[in-house]
Design an enzyme around this catalytic site. Sequence first.
Site, PDB file in Angstrom:
ATOM      1  N   TYR A 142     -27.851  86.577  52.067  1.00 22.97           N
ATOM      2  CA  TYR A 142     -28.117  87.282  53.319  1.00 22.97           C
ATOM      3  C   TYR A 142     -29.543  86.989  53.750  1.00 22.97           C
ATOM      4  CZ  TYR A 142     -28.763  91.167  56.635  1.00 22.97           C
ATOM      5  OH  TYR A 142     -29.024  91.924  57.746  1.00 22.97           O
ATOM      6  N   ASP A 237     -36.267  82.330  50.977  1.00 25.51           N
ATOM      7  CA  ASP A 237     -36.223  83.673  51.546  1.00 25.51           C
ATOM      8  C   ASP A 237     -36.527  84.657  50.416  1.00 25.51           C
ATOM      9  OD1 ASP A 237     -35.784  86.105  52.672  1.00 25.51           O
ATOM     10  OD2 ASP A 237     -33.738  85.684  53.363  1.00 25.51           O
ATOM     11  N   LYS A 265     -39.654  93.744  52.867  1.00 22.29           N
ATOM     12  CA  LYS A 265     -39.472  94.772  51.844  1.00 22.29           C
ATOM     13  C   LYS A 265     -40.794  95.170  51.149  1.00 22.29           C
ATOM     14  CE  LYS A 265     -34.583  94.262  51.836  1.00 22.29           C
ATOM     15  NZ  LYS A 265     -33.749  93.089  51.989  1.00 22.29           N
TER      16      LYS A 265
HETATM   17  C1  LIG Z   1     -33.225  92.520  53.355  1.00 22.53           C
HETATM   18  C2  LIG Z   1     -33.201  91.057  53.481  1.00 22.53           C
HETATM   19  C3  LIG Z   1     -33.412  90.417  54.714  1.00 22.53           C
HETATM   20  C4  LIG Z   1     -33.513  91.173  56.006  1.00 22.53           C
HETATM   21  O1  LIG Z   1     -34.616  92.002  56.070  1.00 22.53           O
HETATM   22  P1  LIG Z   1     -34.609  93.213  57.126  1.00 22.53           P
HETATM   23  O2  LIG Z   1     -35.980  93.789  56.991  1.00 22.53           O
HETATM   24  O3  LIG Z   1     -33.503  94.134  56.697  1.00 22.53           O
HETATM   25  O4  LIG Z   1     -34.362  92.628  58.454  1.00 22.53           O
HETATM   26  C5  LIG Z   1     -33.512  89.040  54.735  1.00 22.53           C
HETATM   27  N1  LIG Z   1     -33.386  88.317  53.607  1.00 22.53           N
HETATM   28  C6  LIG Z   1     -33.175  88.895  52.411  1.00 22.53           C
HETATM   29  C7  LIG Z   1     -33.067  88.048  51.189  1.00 22.53           C
HETATM   30  C8  LIG Z   1     -33.055  90.276  52.312  1.00 22.53           C
HETATM   31  O5  LIG Z   1     -32.786  90.830  51.123  1.00 22.53           O
END
Ligand SMILES: *Cc1c(COP(=O)(O)O)cnc(C)c1O
Length: 426
Positions: A142, A237, A265
């Site tokens: 994701y 990511d 995060k």
């Molecule tokens: C949570 C997450 C996102 C998205 O971040 P948001 O702040 O919810 O938009 C993107 N990549 C990874 C790997 C994530 O865990």
Amino acid sequence: MNRSLELFSAAARVIPGGVNSPVRAFKGVGGSPRFIAEASGAFVTDVDGKRYIDYVGSWGPMILGHAPQSVIAAVQQAAAKGTSYGAPTEAEIQLAEKIIELVPSIEMVRLVNSGTEATMSALRLARAATGRDAIVKFEGCYHGHADALLVAAGSGAATFGVPSSPGVPEGAAKDTLTLPYNDIDALKALFAQRGGEIAAIIVEPVAGNMGCVLPQPGFLQALREVCDQSGALLILDEVMTGFRVALGGAQALYDIKPDLTTLGKVIGGGLPVGAYGGRRDIMEQISPAGPVYQAGTLSGNPLATAAGLATLEAISQPGFYDPIVARCAQLVEGIGQRLDAAGIPHLGYHVGTMFGLFFTEQSAVRNFSEAAKADHERFKTWFHGMLDEGVYLAPSGYEAGFVSAVHDDDLIEQTLAAAERVAKTL
Ligand SMILES: *Cc1c(COP(=O)(O)O)cnc(C)c1O
């Protein structure tokens, strides 16, 4: 009458599904979500007054636990001086310098407001820098909810059994090529065929949105290799793994150097912050240094920046990670022993302060289709059993869990005692 239930029906009248982010709704596990009244340390307390040991940590950011004194004080001090100016501040330089110090592959960094913004912007930049359109992502990873990335997108979507989403135009998704995670042969085959069209690979270096799935030895190195051969950029990511699996992120842990990194995060300490950064020659193509447009009214605002800085200061103290990593291992191994004793087949994974649990007879879970084969019905029983015991896990078998600095030995023991009782009901 249960106050959470009352609030959930009130919420559902004015907010789609009653929540502002889908996985919060407990659709993956049944029942209705607990509305939270407050959180402190390792605990969240719901509106009915029940307190839970929290392993969700707002889905990753709360590595210091909830309401850590240093972060709260920093936010309060910043708020007293005004919450947003829309003009540059000194604290933004400090946060940028701190990120660059902690993540050596990042030579320049741009702050945004969410992980979604970070990945979306990094992709635009990669496409601009290479002059190519195609991107490669892995099934079950994701990367936020931008159109081009909402293809085979893991937890949220997987929980609801839709691989993608309506409303994503074919045009936006057609340049997104997907591969199974950890499949080096499929990766090499795709690059042999279409390497010259590919702008970037984007990948979760540890997949945390299909449960917790570790990179197999050589997988991340193979990504670097095909990128170097084809001229594509490697985007790690690290929105979840950054400052989570190690101080320098998964790239430090696995010794892999990306061209671009996305963060979120932990970097915001519970306030809305994301960031993307990497090679100077690429980052200098972003407006106004270069032509690639990306902007944000609230980007780098004083509250978020203060929370981020205070968090990064705390986690970069020597020895910060060692006890948390040890307790995360103790938790997962302890749960494993109790499930073994109850004869429940399972696989527990952990890396750094992040963990996951699959109920499965498979010998390993290495990709999304193996994660999907796990017994998600049994996960529901496990989840609700633990919730009744006062342990708050992520409400889906496709999510990772997180241990914070304030989950002490006593709380781990309490969690394991709960796991032992719940294991016998599975
Ligand atoms: C949570 C997450 C996102 C998205 O971040 P948001 O702040 O919810 O938009 C993107 N990549 C990874 C790997 C994530 O865990």
